[in-house]
Design a protein around this motif. Structure first.
Motif, PDB file in Angstrom:
ATOM      1  N   LYS A 163       0.830  -1.205   0.000  1.00 55.74           N
ATOM      2  CA  LYS A 163       0.000   0.000   0.000  1.00 55.74           C
ATOM      3  C   LYS A 163       0.861   1.251   0.000  1.00 55.74           C
ATOM      4  O   LYS A 163       0.564   2.227  -0.715  1.00 55.74           O
ATOM      5  CB  LYS A 163      -0.902  -0.006   1.242  1.00 55.74           C
ATOM      6  CG  LYS A 163      -1.934   1.131   1.268  1.00 55.74           C
ATOM      7  CD  LYS A 163      -2.932   0.991   0.133  1.00 55.74           C
ATOM      8  CE  LYS A 163      -4.109   1.949   0.301  1.00 55.74           C
ATOM      9  NZ  LYS A 163      -3.724   3.350   0.317  1.00 55.74           N
ATOM     10  N   LEU A 164       1.949   1.243   0.770  1.00 54.97           N
ATOM     11  CA  LEU A 164       2.851   2.399   0.780  1.00 54.97           C
ATOM     12  C   LEU A 164       3.467   2.616  -0.598  1.00 54.97           C
ATOM     13  O   LEU A 164       3.534   3.748  -1.097  1.00 54.97           O
ATOM     14  CB  LEU A 164       3.944   2.195   1.825  1.00 54.97           C
ATOM     15  CG  LEU A 164       3.513   2.177   3.299  1.00 54.97           C
ATOM     16  CD1 LEU A 164       4.727   1.941   4.193  1.00 54.97           C
ATOM     17  CD2 LEU A 164       2.833   3.480   3.688  1.00 54.97           C
ATOM     18  N   VAL A 165       3.944   1.510  -1.217  1.00 58.08           N
ATOM     19  CA  VAL A 165       4.575   1.622  -2.535  1.00 58.08           C
ATOM     20  C   VAL A 165       3.568   2.105  -3.572  1.00 58.08           C
ATOM     21  O   VAL A 165       3.868   2.990  -4.386  1.00 58.08           O
ATOM     22  CB  VAL A 165       5.176   0.259  -2.944  1.00 58.08           C
ATOM     23  CG1 VAL A 165       5.678   0.310  -4.384  1.00 58.08           C
ATOM     24  CG2 VAL A 165       6.308  -0.130  -2.008  1.00 58.08           C
TER      25      VAL A 165
ATOM     26  N   LEU B 245       3.357   9.814  -8.057  1.00 58.71           N
ATOM     27  CA  LEU B 245       4.313  10.135  -9.120  1.00 58.71           C
ATOM     28  C   LEU B 245       3.681  10.100 -10.506  1.00 58.71           C
ATOM     29  O   LEU B 245       4.379  10.364 -11.495  1.00 58.71           O
ATOM     30  CB  LEU B 245       5.488   9.159  -9.065  1.00 58.71           C
ATOM     31  CG  LEU B 245       6.394   9.267  -7.826  1.00 58.71           C
ATOM     32  CD1 LEU B 245       7.441   8.165  -7.839  1.00 58.71           C
ATOM     33  CD2 LEU B 245       7.069  10.637  -7.774  1.00 58.71           C
ATOM     34  N   GLY B 246       2.395   9.754 -10.601  1.00 57.14           N
ATOM     35  CA  GLY B 246       1.704   9.819 -11.882  1.00 57.14           C
ATOM     36  C   GLY B 246       1.360   8.489 -12.509  1.00 57.14           C
ATOM     37  O   GLY B 246       0.771   8.452 -13.592  1.00 57.14           O
TER      38      GLY B 246
ATOM     39  N   ASP C 250      -2.371   0.004 -13.066  1.00 56.77           N
ATOM     40  CA  ASP C 250      -1.062  -0.571 -13.383  1.00 56.77           C
ATOM     41  C   ASP C 250      -0.292  -0.915 -12.119  1.00 56.77           C
ATOM     42  O   ASP C 250       0.356  -1.974 -12.038  1.00 56.77           O
ATOM     43  CB  ASP C 250      -0.250   0.404 -14.234  1.00 56.77           C
ATOM     44  CG  ASP C 250      -0.826   0.554 -15.630  1.00 56.77           C
ATOM     45  OD1 ASP C 250      -1.598  -0.333 -16.042  1.00 56.77           O
ATOM     46  OD2 ASP C 250      -0.511   1.553 -16.302  1.00 56.77           O
ATOM     47  N   VAL C 251      -0.339  -0.039 -11.140  1.00 58.16           N
ATOM     48  CA  VAL C 251       0.413  -0.266  -9.904  1.00 58.16           C
ATOM     49  C   VAL C 251      -0.149  -1.472  -9.161  1.00 58.16           C
ATOM     50  O   VAL C 251       0.601  -2.323  -8.661  1.00 58.16           O
ATOM     51  CB  VAL C 251       0.373   0.993  -9.018  1.00 58.16           C
ATOM     52  CG1 VAL C 251       1.012   0.706  -7.670  1.00 58.16           C
ATOM     53  CG2 VAL C 251       1.091   2.144  -9.709  1.00 58.16           C
ATOM     54  N   GLU C 252      -1.467  -1.575  -9.070  1.00 56.26           N
ATOM     55  CA  GLU C 252      -2.061  -2.723  -8.390  1.00 56.26           C
ATOM     56  C   GLU C 252      -1.774  -4.019  -9.135  1.00 56.26           C
ATOM     57  O   GLU C 252      -1.506  -5.056  -8.525  1.00 56.26           O
ATOM     58  CB  GLU C 252      -3.570  -2.520  -8.254  1.00 56.26           C
ATOM     59  CG  GLU C 252      -3.957  -1.412  -7.279  1.00 56.26           C
ATOM     60  CD  GLU C 252      -5.455  -1.235  -7.193  1.00 56.26           C
ATOM     61  OE1 GLU C 252      -6.166  -1.831  -8.046  1.00 56.26           O
ATOM     62  OE2 GLU C 252      -5.926  -0.511  -6.291  1.00 56.26           O
TER      63      GLU C 252
ATOM     64  N   LEU D 274      15.103   1.978  -4.584  1.00 59.49           N
ATOM     65  CA  LEU D 274      14.171   1.088  -5.267  1.00 59.49           C
ATOM     66  C   LEU D 274      13.405   1.767  -6.395  1.00 59.49           C
ATOM     67  O   LEU D 274      13.044   1.113  -7.381  1.00 59.49           O
ATOM     68  CB  LEU D 274      13.156   0.515  -4.270  1.00 59.49           C
ATOM     69  CG  LEU D 274      13.644  -0.567  -3.319  1.00 59.49           C
ATOM     70  CD1 LEU D 274      12.526  -0.948  -2.362  1.00 59.49           C
ATOM     71  CD2 LEU D 274      14.102  -1.795  -4.088  1.00 59.49           C
ATOM     72  N   LEU D 275      13.137   3.062  -6.289  1.00 58.34           N
ATOM     73  CA  LEU D 275      12.245   3.735  -7.224  1.00 58.34           C
ATOM     74  C   LEU D 275      12.670   3.569  -8.688  1.00 58.34           C
ATOM     75  O   LEU D 275      11.839   3.200  -9.529  1.00 58.34           O
ATOM     76  CB  LEU D 275      12.128   5.216  -6.871  1.00 58.34           C
ATOM     77  CG  LEU D 275      11.201   6.035  -7.784  1.00 58.34           C
ATOM     78  CD1 LEU D 275       9.796   5.443  -7.784  1.00 58.34           C
ATOM     79  CD2 LEU D 275      11.165   7.497  -7.352  1.00 58.34           C
TER      80      LEU D 275
END
Length: 727
Positions: free
Chosen positions: A308-310, A317-318, A323-325, A348-349
């Motif tokens: 959830k934090l990531v 960041l847009g 996509d992130v999930e 990591l980013l």
């Protein structure tokens, strides 16, 4: 507690079992490697065959020396840095009073005590010499009591030191076998466990039947032992028990006083011991199952929290939420197993964003493939019953503007709902495809002065629509640029054309041009019959039923006569195109005379295409569409000849060619073979019968009957009227 007991997958890393995806967090890989080396040393220190937990010789003088180094190192570090903010350190913890250290250690978990014992010699000496701290840690965290005969240290090592096989030292997570008090790799299990039904156990039972009740056992032995109800013994434990029993039996055999009682007492104590081990192992197995589930739950909760934090940071960041999930649905890439500090996030980013970009491209290509497959399935269902001439091949269909735009559009979450509206447009798309192909041929004809005399007028006006009349003119002769240059007469043949270079009909590589020799042949034929080249269609020429000889081909001799090849106008065009050369510099033809036409009509006409060719299909259903069969099979299917017990599918007892069934024109592109016509008839030769072949009506020429008599009847010099006679 990360103790990895009881199960090979207990470390909960199965979701990230992908070597090319675990490099996002290199720190976690280094930490995992160091953990394995640490636990390897831990097993060496606390193994069953180690020097012992209370080895006083290893402790003398070492703690003081370690403390001196720590003090010196701390002082040097502070001197070197000078004034300013002092770095926090725990190096002075070893100087604390032992009773305080023990209070602190008692709050830790057993697995933490194992790791702590490897940090330095001072901690190791303190922990190994205080059995109570291990018990306190075990009790405080709900760990079951030690197995009978095991110390607290060895018990903790068995439960939580799962990075090395206790037998061969192989590194990795290994299964724990509580009944035999070992953590073992698969190889050692298969090599050292013996089943109660094995020949080895049966041999030792012959010496003492009670031996199986005196040795601890387990019920699980991996692939080599699939029966869960069979006792499995460690071979070395059995061997040691045999040696012990031999001593007792030897004393009893020598009638030493009290020897038999001693043997009986030993067996009773061992049975109680084995029972206690088995019972306690069952309790520990239940605890391990619950603890494993608890740890799995804690790991998943922690990963969900970090995920959830990531995700929140990536969305800021847009990056899109979807996509992130989706990124963390199947893998966590080592990112979710550690606290997400600001420093770690900076490292990591870049890797996460690079990985997300790769995944998005993969998702895009995967969705394109799914769209293509689903759309083609719908397309095939629509075109299966239709003639091949009116449908585009799959490759061309996928390149249609609207279809390609749909397939290549950006990924969406509900793209499947957009397929049906496009599928409903398939008939219109097929019509547009035919329209575009016919328009291309019309434009090609408009540019050819050999086809039209007024091509300049059409060129000046422009061609923006197909001309159905123009593409059906007899002079509209095309050829495929990628196959042998045989003529395709009018649009009717072009639409059925199948390029030999491909398995499909009219593949994308198949392009067309004007067949100049074919046009020249047609114009010469039209001039011969007196028809206008600009208005005469191919259908008009078919209805004339004219037959021609090629004036460029001289008669050929055969059997005392001579013949020429008779051709209709389509055969004539093919003949001229295929015979290009000095002898056929220009097309020249001549009509058959009325008498010759009358003779020609009396000659048998061979069927075309031949019935044996797999080019026939039923026109009443789609069974043979795409998979034509021979003519007899199709007729049999229509009326079920020979299958009187099966009712007719279509109820047609006498199928008609062209109505009930027909042939695939794409398979039979060329016209039928030309007919051999003897302009000078062959003289009739007498025929003969063999007198020795009774009831035979076979006819021979003179040479033939002589060869027959010699080959079959061994008559070298046959005599007429005796051996053969006139037919």
């Amino acid at each position: 507690m990360c103790h990895g007991c009881c199960d090979d997958g207990y470390e909960f890393n199965s979701e990230s079992d992908d070597s090319d995806l675990t490099d996002l967090d290199t720190d976690s890989l280094e930490e995992s490697s160091s953990q394995c080396s640490e636990y390897s040393r831990l097993n060496e220190a606390f193994g069953e065959d180690s020097a012992g937990e209370y080895d006083e010789e290893t402790r003398e003088g070492q703690p003081a020396k370690k403390r001196a180094r720590a003090d010196q190192g701390t002082g040097t570090a502070s001197t070197a840095k000078g004034p300013g903010r002092r770095k926090k350190t725990l190096s002075d913890i070893v100087t604390m009073p032992i009773d305080i250290l023990l209070e602190i250690f008692g709050l830790l978990e057993p697995v933490d005590l194992l790791s702590l014992s490897l940090t330095n010699t001072a901690f190791r000496e303190i922990l190994l010499s205080n059995n109570a701290v291990w018990k306190t840690a075990r009790v405080n965290h709900g760990v079951p009591d030690c197995m009978p005969g095991m110390s607290e240290v060895k018990w903790a090592n068995l439960l939580f030191g799962g990075y090395q096989c206790h037998e061969c030292g192989a590194k990795g997570f290994h299964r724990m076998y509580l009944g035999i008090k070992r953590r073992l790799c698969h190889s050692c299990v298969n090599d050292n466990l013996v089943a109660s039904y094995s020949e080895y156990i049966q041999d030792v039972e012959d010496d003492d039947p009670d031996i199986v009740d005196l040795v601890p056992f387990t019920y699980f032995g991996g692939r080599a032992f699939s029966n869960a109800d069979v006792r499995l013994f460690w071979s070395d434990d059995v061997r040691k028990m045999v040696e012990q029993l031999e001593v007792y039996h030897k004393d009893a055999d020598m009638f030493k006083p009290g020897a038999k009682q001693a043997l009986e007492d030993f067996k009773q104590s061992r049975k109680k011991y084995v029972d206690s081990v088995v019972n306690h192992a069952a309790i520990c197995d239940d605890w391990a199952d619950k603890d494993r589930e608890g740890q799995r739950s804690r790991v998943h909760k922690f990963r969900d929290y970090i995920k959830k934090l990531v995700e929140d940071r990536l969305v800021v960041l847009g990056h899109s939420v979807e996509d992130v999930e989706r990124m963390f649905v199947r893998h966590h890439y080592g990112v979710l197993d550690k606290e997400l500090t600001d420093t770690r996030w900076k490292l990591l980013l870049p890797k996460i964003e690079r990985k997300l970009s790769e995944l998005k491209e993969g998702w895009r290509l995967e969705e394109q493939r799914e769209r293509k497959v689903l759309l083609l399935n719908m397309y095939e269902r629509y075109v299966r019953p239709l003639p091949r001439a009116i449908i585009p091949p799959q490759e061309d269909f996928l390149k249609l503007c609207d279809v390609a735009e749909f397939i290549n559009s950006p990924p969406t979450g509900n793209w499947r709902s957009d397929v049906q509206p496009l599928a409903d447009r398939i008939p219109g798309l097929c019509a547009e495809y035919l329209h575009s192909r016919k328009l291309a041929l019309t434009q090609l004809l408009a540019l050819s002065t050999d086809v039209l005399q007024d091509a300049a007028t059409l060129q000046s006006q422009g061609v923006d629509a197909p001309d159905d009349v123009l593409v059906q003119l007899a002079t509209s002769v095309f050829q495929c640029t990628h196959s042998l240059p045989f003529p395709l007469i009018t649009w009717d043949k072009v639409q059925y054309h199948r390029c030999p270079r491909s398995q499909g009909y009219a593949t994308p590589a198949c392009t067309f041009s004007i067949s100049q020799p074919g046009v020249a042949a047609v114009r010469s034929l039209l001039g011969l019959v007196g028809l206008d080249a600009q208005t005469t269609t191919a259908t008009t020429m078919d209805h004339l039923h004219c037959r021609f000889f090629c004036s460029n081909c001289p008669p050929k001799s055969q059997g005392g006569g001579s013949y020429r090849m008779v051709m209709n106008w389509r055969q004539s065009v093919f003949h001229y195109v295929e015979q290009q050369g000095p002898a056929h510099a220009e097309p020249r033809w001549e009509f058959l005379s009325a008498a010759q036409l009358q003779v020609l009509r009396s000659l048998p006409t061979p069927p075309y295409p031949e019935p044996s060719v797999r080019a026939w299909r039923c026109n009443k259903c789609e069974l043979h569409h795409g998979s034509p069969d021979n003519k007899a099979a199709v007729i049999t299917f229509l009326c079920h000849l020979g299958y009187t017990d099966i009712p007719s599918v279509h109820g047609i007892t006498a199928p008609t060619e062209g109505v009930d069934f027909s042939y695939e024109q794409g398979i039979c592109e060329k016209p039928p073979p030309t007919t051999k016509f003897f302009v000078i008839p062959q003289p009739k030769q007498p025929t003969y019968h063999c007198q020795h072949c009774k009831n035979s009506k076979r006819k021979f020429t003179l040479d033939g009957v002589k060869s027959h008599m010699k080959a079959k009847h061994t008559i070298g010099s046959p005599v007429e009227r005796t051996d053969f006679c006139n037919a």
